[in-house]
Enzyme design. Structure first.
Site, PDB file in Angstrom:
ATOM      1  N   LYS A 179      -4.546  -0.677 -13.484  1.00  0.00           N
ATOM      2  CA  LYS A 179      -4.175   0.742 -13.573  1.00  0.00           C
ATOM      3  C   LYS A 179      -4.081   1.249 -15.009  1.00  0.00           C
ATOM      4  O   LYS A 179      -4.167   2.442 -15.248  1.00  0.00           O
ATOM      5  CB  LYS A 179      -2.893   1.016 -12.806  1.00  0.00           C
ATOM      6  CG  LYS A 179      -3.142   1.002 -11.291  1.00  0.00           C
ATOM      7  CD  LYS A 179      -2.297   2.016 -10.583  1.00  0.00           C
ATOM      8  CE  LYS A 179      -2.659   2.158  -9.116  1.00  0.00           C
ATOM      9  NZ  LYS A 179      -2.475   0.909  -8.367  1.00  0.00           N
ATOM     10  N   SER A 238       6.636   4.256  -8.639  1.00  0.00           N
ATOM     11  CA  SER A 238       7.585   3.251  -9.110  1.00  0.00           C
ATOM     12  C   SER A 238       6.831   1.969  -9.420  1.00  0.00           C
ATOM     13  O   SER A 238       7.403   0.988  -9.872  1.00  0.00           O
ATOM     14  CB  SER A 238       8.655   3.001  -8.051  1.00  0.00           C
ATOM     15  OG  SER A 238       8.042   2.720  -6.818  1.00  0.00           O
ATOM     16  N   GLU A 286      -8.278  -3.599   2.836  1.00  0.00           N
ATOM     17  CA  GLU A 286      -6.939  -3.004   2.832  1.00  0.00           C
ATOM     18  C   GLU A 286      -6.032  -3.777   3.784  1.00  0.00           C
ATOM     19  O   GLU A 286      -6.496  -4.532   4.623  1.00  0.00           O
ATOM     20  CB  GLU A 286      -6.988  -1.512   3.168  1.00  0.00           C
ATOM     21  CG  GLU A 286      -7.397  -1.195   4.586  1.00  0.00           C
ATOM     22  CD  GLU A 286      -7.385   0.304   4.879  1.00  0.00           C
ATOM     23  OE1 GLU A 286      -6.791   1.069   4.125  1.00  0.00           O
ATOM     24  OE2 GLU A 286      -7.978   0.666   5.912  1.00  0.00           O
ATOM     25  N   GLY A 321      -1.929  -0.943   7.271  1.00  0.00           N
ATOM     26  CA  GLY A 321      -2.290   0.414   6.861  1.00  0.00           C
ATOM     27  C   GLY A 321      -3.801   0.529   6.804  1.00  0.00           C
ATOM     28  O   GLY A 321      -4.385   0.489   5.732  1.00  0.00           O
ATOM     29  N   ASP A 335      -5.886   2.951   7.436  1.00  0.00           N
ATOM     30  CA  ASP A 335      -6.415   4.331   7.440  1.00  0.00           C
ATOM     31  C   ASP A 335      -7.776   4.446   6.763  1.00  0.00           C
ATOM     32  O   ASP A 335      -8.652   5.163   7.247  1.00  0.00           O
ATOM     33  CB  ASP A 335      -5.421   5.284   6.772  1.00  0.00           C
ATOM     34  CG  ASP A 335      -5.111   4.840   5.348  1.00  0.00           C
ATOM     35  OD1 ASP A 335      -4.320   3.899   5.192  1.00  0.00           O
ATOM     36  OD2 ASP A 335      -5.688   5.408   4.401  1.00  0.00           O
ATOM     37  N   SER A 338      -6.689  -7.512  -8.567  1.00  0.00           N
ATOM     38  CA  SER A 338      -6.305  -6.238  -9.180  1.00  0.00           C
ATOM     39  C   SER A 338      -4.987  -6.240  -9.942  1.00  0.00           C
ATOM     40  O   SER A 338      -4.773  -5.372 -10.789  1.00  0.00           O
ATOM     41  CB  SER A 338      -6.292  -5.142  -8.114  1.00  0.00           C
ATOM     42  OG  SER A 338      -5.472  -5.515  -7.024  1.00  0.00           O
TER      43      SER A 338
HETATM   44  C1  LIG Z   1      -2.833   0.596  -7.163  1.00  0.00           C
HETATM   45  C2  LIG Z   1      -3.256  -0.789  -6.865  1.00  0.00           C
HETATM   46  C3  LIG Z   1      -4.284  -1.068  -5.945  1.00  0.00           C
HETATM   47  C4  LIG Z   1      -4.978  -0.012  -5.148  1.00  0.00           C
HETATM   48  O1  LIG Z   1      -5.697   0.898  -5.960  1.00  0.00           O
HETATM   49  P1  LIG Z   1      -6.163   2.307  -5.403  1.00  0.00           P
HETATM   50  O2  LIG Z   1      -6.866   2.953  -6.530  1.00  0.00           O
HETATM   51  O3  LIG Z   1      -4.926   3.055  -4.978  1.00  0.00           O
HETATM   52  O4  LIG Z   1      -7.034   2.036  -4.218  1.00  0.00           O
HETATM   53  C5  LIG Z   1      -4.668  -2.386  -5.783  1.00  0.00           C
HETATM   54  N1  LIG Z   1      -4.056  -3.391  -6.445  1.00  0.00           N
HETATM   55  C6  LIG Z   1      -3.058  -3.169  -7.321  1.00  0.00           C
HETATM   56  C7  LIG Z   1      -2.441  -4.331  -8.009  1.00  0.00           C
HETATM   57  C8  LIG Z   1      -2.616  -1.858  -7.573  1.00  0.00           C
HETATM   58  O5  LIG Z   1      -1.624  -1.636  -8.447  1.00  0.00           O
END
Ligand SMILES: *Cc1c(COP(=O)(O)O)cnc(C)c1O
Length: 325
Positions: free
Chosen positions: A61, A83, A209, A213, A215, A310
């Protein structure tokens, strides 16, 4: 709030990802691409893990947040509601750029999360999640203080920044047959799919996902935006979103090849594999893509497969519980 389609807001393109890559150079980590012979043997493929758990603030992010903020004048102040990882990402990006940042979070948010955001110099505003909507709290600050709202996924510059993770993965690992990406609100996969289709056109992009959830999976196959009535109950806290957004839904529809879901128990097994075999701490949401491979949900035999890991922000007490499960 139901996301609305806004035909005037334009979708990002691969050029925006290339630009984001130039802005992030020397500021975001070029995270390592790791491999594991044991994992390869388990799934019968050559797997390349893009380790965004080792990114600044512990998740991809930072890419989107820094890209979005670096396009604003330094005199601008920004605000967001999160948060989780996006709140920390905005706080650090604003700190690096000398900008004022406000992060709206529920009064129930863990102290460590508040401390992390405040540690980067951002101002935390609490709200009572039982009585107030975080969007409305943030909007009041936008109007009163002239701040710019940077949402966690439905923003062209955020999406472009997230796409740099896939760009680096393909540059470092070479052409891929598949890329598996975790999905919450769809910002990460939108950017990654744009990058994959530009750099490795035959690469199939698969979104994963949490089963609780689903969706985005239902939206993808029905081609109608599905919105959950309540926040999904899953340990994957980075994917506790109720729907894709007005930008991410069309991007997912046009660039993603397949969507699937995975249960929390599979996330725990994947997290354990990462810790035990690869010495990597991965948070539940970060393990979504790898867990789908371990579950055999995609037939990747003999293929070259990219996996976006991620994030790695997990409370160590929770982690011990997941490993014991
Ligand atoms: C926010 C996040 C996601 C999902 O990302 P999106 O852009 O909302 O699909 C996946 N893994 C981690 C660690 C995140 O912080």
């Amino acid at each position: 709030m139901t996301p609305m389609f806004d035909p005037t807001s334009s979708l990002p393109t691969y050029e925006d990802i290339a630009d984001a890559g130039r802005r992030l150079a020397g500021i975001a980590h070029r995270t390592p691409v790791m491999t594991s012979r044991t994992f390869d043997a388990l799934v019968g493929a050559r797997v390349f893990f893009k380790c965004e758990n080792l990114q600044r603030i512990g998740a991809f992010k930072f890419r989107g947040a820094y890209n979005a903020l670096s396009r604003l004048p330094a005199s601008a102040g920004v605000i967001t509601y999160s948060s989780g990882n996006h709140g920390q990402a905005i706080a650090l990006a604003a700190n690096l750029l000398g900008m004022r940042a406000v992060v709206v979070m529920p009064s129930s948010a863990p102290t460590v999360k508040r401390a992390a955001v405040e540690g980067y110099g951002a101002h935390v505003v609490h709200y009572d999640s039982a009585r107030e909507q975080r969007e409305e709290v943030a909007q009041a600050w936008v109007e009163r203080e002239g701040l710019t709202l940077i949402p966690p996924f439905n923003h062209a510059d955020v999406i472009a920044g997230q796409g740099t993770a896939a760009k680096e993965l393909i540059e470092d690992a070479g052409a891929l047959d598949y890329m598996l990406v975790p999905v919450g609100g769809g910002g990460l996969i939108s950017g990654c799919a744009l990058a994959a289709k530009a750099l490795a056109p035959s690469c199939k992009v698969v979104g994963v996902e949490p089963a609780a959830g689903d969706d985005a999976t239902r939206s993808f196959y029905s081609k109608q935006l599905q919105v959950l009535a309540s926040v999904p109950d899953t340990i994957a806290d980075g994917a506790r979103t109720t729907s894709l957004g007005s930008l991410t839904f069309p991007l997912v529809l046009s660039h993603v090849d397949r969507m699937l879901t995975t249960p929390d128990a599979a996330l725990m097994r994947a997290m354990r594999f990462f810790a035990e075999r690869m010495k990597l701490i991965v948070e539940p949401t970060g393990a979504l893509a790898a867990s789908a491979l371990l579950e055999g949900s995609v037939d990747v035999r003999a293929a070259r497969v990219g996996v976006i890991v991620s994030g790695g922000n997990v409370d160590l007490r929770d982690l011990a519980g997941y490993f014991a499960a």
